[in-house]
Design a protein around this motif. Structure first.
Motif, PDB file in Angstrom:
ATOM      1  N   GLY A  72       0.892  -1.111   0.075  1.00 14.24           N
ATOM      2  CA  GLY A  72       0.016   0.071  -0.115  1.00 14.24           C
ATOM      3  C   GLY A  72       0.875   1.320  -0.010  1.00 14.24           C
ATOM      4  N   SER A  73       0.386   2.380   0.187  1.00 12.52           N
ATOM      5  CA  SER A  73       1.232   3.607   0.326  1.00 12.52           C
ATOM      6  C   SER A  73       1.864   3.706   1.709  1.00 12.52           C
ATOM      7  CB  SER A  73       0.104   4.830  -0.067  1.00 12.52           C
ATOM      8  OG  SER A  73      -0.949   4.854   1.244  1.00 12.52           O
ATOM      9  N   ALA A  74       2.954   4.377   1.487  1.00  9.12           N
ATOM     10  CA  ALA A  74       3.669   4.260   2.716  1.00  9.12           C
ATOM     11  C   ALA A  74       3.114   5.588   3.680  1.00  9.12           C
ATOM     12  CB  ALA A  74       5.142   4.666   2.502  1.00  9.12           C
ATOM     13  N   LEU A  75       2.898   4.974   4.908  1.00 10.31           N
ATOM     14  CA  LEU A  75       2.294   5.843   5.977  1.00 10.31           C
ATOM     15  C   LEU A  75       3.017   5.918   7.221  1.00 10.31           C
ATOM     16  CD1 LEU A  75      -1.340   4.619   5.759  1.00 10.31           C
ATOM     17  CD2 LEU A  75      -0.286   6.833   4.800  1.00 10.31           C
ATOM     18  N   TYR A  76       3.242   6.799   7.878  1.00  9.31           N
ATOM     19  CA  TYR A  76       4.095   6.832   9.293  1.00  9.31           C
ATOM     20  C   TYR A  76       3.396   7.030  10.310  1.00  9.31           C
ATOM     21  CZ  TYR A  76       7.586   7.637   5.527  1.00  9.31           C
ATOM     22  OH  TYR A  76       8.415   7.367   4.602  1.00  9.31           O
ATOM     23  N   VAL A 104       4.720   2.073   7.772  1.00 13.87           N
ATOM     24  CA  VAL A 104       3.695   0.937   7.615  1.00 13.87           C
ATOM     25  C   VAL A 104       3.235   1.225   6.066  1.00 13.87           C
ATOM     26  CG1 VAL A 104       3.003   0.700  10.005  1.00 13.87           C
ATOM     27  CG2 VAL A 104       1.561   2.236   8.544  1.00 13.87           C
ATOM     28  N   ARG A 105       2.660   0.099   5.575  1.00 11.85           N
ATOM     29  CA  ARG A 105       2.074   0.003   4.186  1.00 11.85           C
ATOM     30  C   ARG A 105       0.617  -0.116   4.212  1.00 11.85           C
ATOM     31  NH1 ARG A 105       5.660   2.056   0.106  1.00 11.85           N
ATOM     32  NH2 ARG A 105       7.660   1.326   0.775  1.00 11.85           N
ATOM     33  N   GLY A 106       0.023   0.738   3.997  1.00 13.83           N
ATOM     34  CA  GLY A 106      -1.605   0.607   3.738  1.00 13.83           C
ATOM     35  C   GLY A 106      -2.590   1.059   5.189  1.00 13.83           C
ATOM     36  N   ASP A 107      -3.592   1.219   4.992  1.00 15.68           N
ATOM     37  CA  ASP A 107      -4.445   1.806   6.175  1.00 15.68           C
ATOM     38  C   ASP A 107      -4.694   0.758   7.216  1.00 15.68           C
ATOM     39  OD1 ASP A 107      -4.644   4.179   4.647  1.00 15.68           O
ATOM     40  OD2 ASP A 107      -6.570   3.556   3.740  1.00 15.68           O
ATOM     41  N   ILE A 108      -4.847  -0.337   6.691  1.00 14.12           N
ATOM     42  CA  ILE A 108      -4.966  -1.443   7.727  1.00 14.12           C
ATOM     43  C   ILE A 108      -3.982  -1.625   8.758  1.00 14.12           C
ATOM     44  CG2 ILE A 108      -5.355  -4.118   8.086  1.00 14.12           C
ATOM     45  CD1 ILE A 108      -6.689  -4.030   5.267  1.00 14.12           C
ATOM     46  N   LYS A 164       3.563  -8.751  10.140  1.00 13.22           N
ATOM     47  CA  LYS A 164       4.726  -8.048  10.638  1.00 13.22           C
ATOM     48  C   LYS A 164       4.291  -6.770  10.747  1.00 13.22           C
ATOM     49  CE  LYS A 164       8.344 -10.803   8.936  1.00 13.22           C
ATOM     50  NZ  LYS A 164       9.746 -10.713   8.018  1.00 13.22           N
ATOM     51  N   VAL A 165       3.329  -6.123  10.061  1.00 15.89           N
ATOM     52  CA  VAL A 165       2.866  -4.681  10.291  1.00 15.89           C
ATOM     53  C   VAL A 165       3.840  -3.770   9.868  1.00 15.89           C
ATOM     54  CG1 VAL A 165       1.514  -3.060  11.489  1.00 15.89           C
ATOM     55  CG2 VAL A 165       0.900  -5.576  11.775  1.00 15.89           C
ATOM     56  N   ILE A 166       4.866  -3.730  10.502  1.00 14.66           N
ATOM     57  CA  ILE A 166       5.832  -2.527  10.548  1.00 14.66           C
ATOM     58  C   ILE A 166       6.882  -2.858   9.425  1.00 14.66           C
ATOM     59  CG2 ILE A 166       7.634  -0.929  12.035  1.00 14.66           C
ATOM     60  CD1 ILE A 166       4.743  -0.798  13.015  1.00 14.66           C
ATOM     61  N   GLU A 167       7.093  -2.001   8.508  1.00 15.53           N
ATOM     62  CA  GLU A 167       8.312  -2.117   7.515  1.00 15.53           C
ATOM     63  C   GLU A 167       9.413  -1.493   8.344  1.00 15.53           C
ATOM     64  OE1 GLU A 167       9.178  -0.779   3.076  1.00 15.53           O
ATOM     65  OE2 GLU A 167       7.085  -1.196   3.663  1.00 15.53           O
ATOM     66  N   ARG A 168       9.587  -0.350   8.807  1.00 12.64           N
ATOM     67  CA  ARG A 168      10.862   0.241   9.244  1.00 12.64           C
ATOM     68  C   ARG A 168      10.691   0.954  10.527  1.00 12.64           C
ATOM     69  NH1 ARG A 168      14.481   3.209   5.045  1.00 12.64           N
ATOM     70  NH2 ARG A 168      15.741   2.881   6.592  1.00 12.64           N
ATOM     71  N   VAL A 169      11.632   0.943  11.410  1.00 13.65           N
ATOM     72  CA  VAL A 169      11.433   1.831  12.457  1.00 13.65           C
ATOM     73  C   VAL A 169      12.245   3.191  12.249  1.00 13.65           C
ATOM     74  CG1 VAL A 169      12.374   1.986  14.923  1.00 13.65           C
ATOM     75  CG2 VAL A 169      11.147   0.136  14.201  1.00 13.65           C
ATOM     76  N   LEU A 170      12.007   4.262  12.447  1.00 18.78           N
ATOM     77  CA  LEU A 170      12.892   5.487  11.950  1.00 18.78           C
ATOM     78  C   LEU A 170      13.056   6.376  13.265  1.00 18.78           C
ATOM     79  CD1 LEU A 170      10.573   6.229   8.830  1.00 18.78           C
ATOM     80  CD2 LEU A 170      12.712   5.267   8.887  1.00 18.78           C
ATOM     81  N   PHE A 171      14.176   6.753  13.418  1.00 19.40           N
ATOM     82  CA  PHE A 171      14.458   7.392  14.610  1.00 19.40           C
ATOM     83  C   PHE A 171      14.542   9.028  13.671  1.00 19.40           C
ATOM     84  CE2 PHE A 171      17.817   4.092  16.403  1.00 19.40           C
ATOM     85  CZ  PHE A 171      16.631   3.652  17.001  1.00 19.40           C
ATOM     86  N   THR A 172      13.548   9.979  14.436  1.00 19.98           N
ATOM     87  CA  THR A 172      13.311  11.381  13.600  1.00 19.98           C
ATOM     88  C   THR A 172      14.007  12.316  14.791  1.00 19.98           C
ATOM     89  OG1 THR A 172      11.286  11.222  14.856  1.00 19.98           O
ATOM     90  CG2 THR A 172      11.084  10.643  12.567  1.00 19.98           C
ATOM     91  N   GLY A 173      14.208  11.816  15.957  1.00 15.74           N
ATOM     92  CA  GLY A 173      15.106  12.622  16.768  1.00 15.74           C
ATOM     93  C   GLY A 173      15.955  11.712  17.641  1.00 15.74           C
ATOM     94  N   PHE A 174      17.235  12.243  17.960  1.00 11.60           N
ATOM     95  CA  PHE A 174      18.080  11.362  18.834  1.00 11.60           C
ATOM     96  C   PHE A 174      19.131  12.458  19.579  1.00 11.60           C
ATOM     97  CE2 PHE A 174      21.537   8.847  19.993  1.00 11.60           C
ATOM     98  CZ  PHE A 174      21.170   7.513  19.985  1.00 11.60           C
ATOM     99  N   VAL A 175      18.865  12.206  20.947  1.00  9.86           N
ATOM    100  CA  VAL A 175      19.645  13.274  21.573  1.00  9.86           C
ATOM    101  C   VAL A 175      20.318  12.525  22.880  1.00  9.86           C
ATOM    102  CG1 VAL A 175      19.702  15.175  23.515  1.00  9.86           C
ATOM    103  CG2 VAL A 175      18.154  15.099  21.275  1.00  9.86           C
ATOM    104  N   MET A 176      21.639  12.584  22.907  1.00  8.20           N
ATOM    105  CA  MET A 176      22.466  11.877  24.056  1.00  8.20           C
ATOM    106  C   MET A 176      23.264  12.919  24.848  1.00  8.20           C
ATOM    107  SD  MET A 176      24.645   8.550  24.203  1.00  8.20           S
ATOM    108  CE  MET A 176      25.735   9.020  22.734  1.00  8.20           C
TER     109      MET A 176
END
Length: 177
Positions: A72-76, A104-108, A164-176
Motif C-alpha cells: 500500500g502507500s507508505a504511511l508513518y 507501515v504500508r496501507g491503512d489496515i 509483521k505490520v511494521i516495515e521500518r523503525v525510523l529515528f526522527t530525533g536522537f539526543v544523548m
C-alpha cells in the motif's frame, strides 16, 4: 502661456521617470523569474534522467511482482511521546531521548500499529535500554539499534496479529547527554 509650457515639460519629465522605473521593475521581475527557473532545474543530463526513470520503474515492478505482502502507500505512525532512558557509558551514565516513527504500508497496517502502540512502546523501550552509550555514540551502533528494534517489534506483532505490520523503525530525533 509661459506657465503652460513649463507645466508640460515637468509632466513629461515625470512621466519619463515613471516609465523608466516601470521598465526597470518589469526587467527585474522577469530576470528573477528566469534565474529561478534556470537554477531550479536538474543538473543531470537528459540521458541520466531517462536511465533513473527506467531503473525506478524496474524496481517498482520487481517490488510489485516479487512481494507476497500487500504493498500500500507508505504511511508513518508517530509514537505519541519520545523515549527517554538511561544508558551506561565507559566514563559515566548518559540520558538518551529518541523520537520514533514507524513506516507501515496501507491503512489496515496503520490502524493495527496505532491499536498496538503500548505493545510497540514496551518492546522499543526494552531494546533501547539494553544498549550502551559507547554503542550509541557511533552511527553503526544507532543503525544496529534501529534494526534490532525493528526485529523485536515485528516479532511481537507477529505473535499478536499474525503479520509483521511494521516495515521500518525510523529515528526522527536522537539526543544523548
Amino acid at each position: 502661456m509661459a506657465e503652460d509650457t513649463s507645466l508640460e515639460i515637468e509632466e513629461t519629465g515625470k512621466s519619463k521617470k515613471k516609465l523608466i522605473i516601470i521598465i526597470v521593475a518589469v526587467l527585474l521581475v522577469v530576470g528573477g523569474a528566469a534565474g529561478y527557473f534556470l537554477m531550479s532545474g536538474s543538473d543531470a543530463p537528459a540521458e541520466t534522467l531517462d536511465e533513473e526513470t527506467t531503473v525506478s520503474e524496474e524496481t517498482s515492478t520487481a517490488v510489485e511482482s516479487g512481494s507476497s505482502a500487500e504493498m500500500g502507500s507508505a504511511l508513518y505512525v508517530a509514537m505519541p511521546r519520545p523515549f527517554v532512558f538511561n544508558v551506561p557509558g565507559s566514563s559515566r551514565d548518559r540520558i538518551v531521548q529518541i523520537k520514533v516513527q514507524l513506516l507501515v504500508r496501507g491503512d489496515i497496517n496503520e490502524e493495527t500499529a496505532k491499536k498496538h502502540i503500548p505493545l510497540i512502546e514496551g518492546k522499543l523501550l526494552s531494546v533501547f535500554s539494553t544498549t550502551t552509550a559507547d554503542e550509541l555514540g557511533t552511527s553503526a551502533g544507532k543503525e544496529t539499534l534501529r534494526f534490532t528494534a525493528l526485529e523485536k517489534v515485528q516479532a511481537a506483532l507477529m505473535d499478536v496479529e499474525g503479520s509483521k505490520v511494521i516495515e521500518r523503525v525510523l529515528f526522527t530525533g536522537f539526543v544523548m547527554q
